[in-house]
Write a protein that holds these residues in place. Structure first.
Motif, PDB file in Angstrom:
ATOM      1  N   LEU A  38      65.981  65.593  29.288  1.00 37.80           N
ATOM      2  CA  LEU A  38      66.912  66.190  29.803  1.00 37.80           C
ATOM      3  C   LEU A  38      66.759  67.325  30.877  1.00 37.80           C
ATOM      4  O   LEU A  38      67.533  67.277  32.116  1.00 37.80           O
ATOM      5  CB  LEU A  38      67.868  66.838  28.821  1.00 37.80           C
ATOM      6  CG  LEU A  38      69.259  67.564  29.142  1.00 37.80           C
ATOM      7  CD1 LEU A  38      70.026  66.283  29.311  1.00 37.80           C
ATOM      8  CD2 LEU A  38      69.575  68.351  27.689  1.00 37.80           C
ATOM      9  N   ILE A  39      65.579  68.157  30.746  1.00 36.14           N
ATOM     10  CA  ILE A  39      65.293  68.976  31.818  1.00 36.14           C
ATOM     11  C   ILE A  39      64.987  68.297  33.086  1.00 36.14           C
ATOM     12  O   ILE A  39      65.224  68.529  34.258  1.00 36.14           O
ATOM     13  CB  ILE A  39      64.224  69.869  31.256  1.00 36.14           C
ATOM     14  CG1 ILE A  39      64.605  70.805  30.202  1.00 36.14           C
ATOM     15  CG2 ILE A  39      63.580  70.574  32.544  1.00 36.14           C
ATOM     16  CD1 ILE A  39      63.575  71.557  29.347  1.00 36.14           C
ATOM     17  N   THR A  40      64.393  67.144  32.871  1.00 35.93           N
ATOM     18  CA  THR A  40      63.882  66.177  34.243  1.00 35.93           C
ATOM     19  C   THR A  40      65.220  65.964  34.892  1.00 35.93           C
ATOM     20  O   THR A  40      65.422  65.871  36.132  1.00 35.93           O
ATOM     21  CB  THR A  40      63.058  65.201  33.755  1.00 35.93           C
ATOM     22  OG1 THR A  40      61.906  65.549  33.128  1.00 35.93           O
ATOM     23  CG2 THR A  40      62.741  64.309  35.017  1.00 35.93           C
ATOM     24  N   HIS A  41      66.211  65.255  34.111  1.00 39.66           N
ATOM     25  CA  HIS A  41      67.461  64.956  34.442  1.00 39.66           C
ATOM     26  C   HIS A  41      68.156  66.209  35.289  1.00 39.66           C
ATOM     27  O   HIS A  41      68.723  65.914  36.439  1.00 39.66           O
ATOM     28  CB  HIS A  41      68.289  64.485  33.561  1.00 39.66           C
ATOM     29  CG  HIS A  41      69.675  64.213  33.871  1.00 39.66           C
ATOM     30  ND1 HIS A  41      70.098  63.042  34.619  1.00 39.66           N
ATOM     31  CD2 HIS A  41      70.962  64.923  33.586  1.00 39.66           C
ATOM     32  CE1 HIS A  41      71.353  63.126  34.903  1.00 39.66           C
ATOM     33  NE2 HIS A  41      71.971  64.051  34.328  1.00 39.66           N
ATOM     34  N   ILE A  42      67.962  67.300  34.732  1.00 42.01           N
ATOM     35  CA  ILE A  42      68.982  68.299  35.438  1.00 42.01           C
ATOM     36  C   ILE A  42      67.964  68.882  36.730  1.00 42.01           C
ATOM     37  O   ILE A  42      68.815  69.216  37.674  1.00 42.01           O
ATOM     38  CB  ILE A  42      68.972  69.609  34.368  1.00 42.01           C
ATOM     39  CG1 ILE A  42      69.871  69.336  33.354  1.00 42.01           C
ATOM     40  CG2 ILE A  42      69.456  70.932  35.059  1.00 42.01           C
ATOM     41  CD1 ILE A  42      69.916  70.052  32.215  1.00 42.01           C
ATOM     42  N   VAL A  43      66.748  68.804  36.593  1.00 42.99           N
ATOM     43  CA  VAL A  43      65.967  69.296  37.910  1.00 42.99           C
ATOM     44  C   VAL A  43      66.235  68.073  38.937  1.00 42.99           C
ATOM     45  O   VAL A  43      66.640  68.546  40.143  1.00 42.99           O
ATOM     46  CB  VAL A  43      64.584  69.309  37.722  1.00 42.99           C
ATOM     47  CG1 VAL A  43      63.733  69.477  38.819  1.00 42.99           C
ATOM     48  CG2 VAL A  43      64.466  70.799  36.540  1.00 42.99           C
ATOM     49  N   MET A  44      66.306  66.838  38.689  1.00 39.02           N
ATOM     50  CA  MET A  44      66.472  65.935  39.641  1.00 39.02           C
ATOM     51  C   MET A  44      67.949  65.978  40.224  1.00 39.02           C
ATOM     52  O   MET A  44      67.956  65.671  41.518  1.00 39.02           O
ATOM     53  CB  MET A  44      66.168  64.457  38.910  1.00 39.02           C
ATOM     54  CG  MET A  44      64.798  64.244  38.845  1.00 39.02           C
ATOM     55  SD  MET A  44      64.324  62.608  38.050  1.00 39.02           S
ATOM     56  CE  MET A  44      64.941  61.640  39.598  1.00 39.02           C
ATOM     57  N   PHE A  45      68.761  66.375  39.441  1.00 40.64           N
ATOM     58  CA  PHE A  45      70.270  66.341  39.695  1.00 40.64           C
ATOM     59  C   PHE A  45      70.465  67.453  40.698  1.00 40.64           C
ATOM     60  O   PHE A  45      70.908  67.302  41.876  1.00 40.64           O
ATOM     61  CB  PHE A  45      71.119  66.519  38.701  1.00 40.64           C
ATOM     62  CG  PHE A  45      72.514  67.073  39.043  1.00 40.64           C
ATOM     63  CD1 PHE A  45      73.587  65.926  39.775  1.00 40.64           C
ATOM     64  CD2 PHE A  45      73.154  68.521  39.128  1.00 40.64           C
ATOM     65  CE1 PHE A  45      74.611  66.257  39.860  1.00 40.64           C
ATOM     66  CE2 PHE A  45      74.367  68.769  39.526  1.00 40.64           C
ATOM     67  CZ  PHE A  45      75.217  67.613  40.075  1.00 40.64           C
ATOM     68  N   PHE A  46      69.758  68.686  40.562  1.00 40.14           N
ATOM     69  CA  PHE A  46      69.939  69.812  41.549  1.00 40.14           C
ATOM     70  C   PHE A  46      68.935  69.630  42.871  1.00 40.14           C
ATOM     71  O   PHE A  46      69.312  70.130  43.807  1.00 40.14           O
ATOM     72  CB  PHE A  46      69.510  71.120  40.793  1.00 40.14           C
ATOM     73  CG  PHE A  46      70.532  71.867  40.076  1.00 40.14           C
ATOM     74  CD1 PHE A  46      71.848  72.235  40.621  1.00 40.14           C
ATOM     75  CD2 PHE A  46      70.340  71.659  38.573  1.00 40.14           C
ATOM     76  CE1 PHE A  46      72.598  72.407  39.539  1.00 40.14           C
ATOM     77  CE2 PHE A  46      71.524  72.223  37.918  1.00 40.14           C
ATOM     78  CZ  PHE A  46      72.538  72.567  38.231  1.00 40.14           C
TER      79      PHE A  46
END
Length: 149
Positions: A38-46
């Motif tokens: 989930l943290i990887t997903h959020i970082v990639m989104f930003f």
């Protein structure tokens, strides 16, 4: 007209953003691995959002296939027109979101009432239709706003 690169780059970015969440939605992970994904997903989104902003601010013409003949002409409008289009979009979007929430609450209750007594079908269908009416009213308001522009 968009060329193949302009079509493929957003699709690849969407796949890369959503790729870490596939195993999370399948439920095959422990809590720590799901949190990491989930943290990887959020970082990639930003990263994609910031990259898009930087790419649009800079004068990069890597993806530009050709210049249009009317490059000197631009679409002009007032701030009031821009705010009118934003308000029309918000009217449609928020009313559709509210209608979705209303139908999500009313439809399972209607199905449950119908399964217990078949005479409740008409009464329960009205509540589901009232939820959908909210979206129609929002669409009507946005059409009226755009007609005034």
């Amino acid at each position: 007209m968009l060329n193949m690169i302009e079509l493929l780059v957003p699709m690849v970015l969407i796949v890369l953003i959503s790729l870490p969440l596939i195993k999370v939605f399948k439920g095959n992970l422990n809590a720590q691995s799901a949190k990491t994904r989930l943290i990887t997903h959020i970082v990639m989104f930003f990263v994609v959002v910031i990259g898009s902003v930087l790419f649009s601010v800079g004068d990069f013409s890597v993806l530009a296939a050709e210049e249009t003949a009317a490059a000197g002409e631009s679409i002009t409008g007032t701030i009031a027109q821009g705010l009118g289009f934003i308000s029309a979009a918000l009217a449609t979007g928020m009313s559709a979101l509210g209608a979705g929430i209303a139908v999500a609450a009313a439809a399972p209750a209607a199905i449950g009432a119908f399964s217990e007594n078949e005479k409740n079908f008409g009464k329960s269908l009205i509540f589901v239709a009232l939820g959908e009416g909210v979206a129609i009213y929002g669409l009507l308001i946005s059409i009226l706003i755009i007609n005034k522009l």
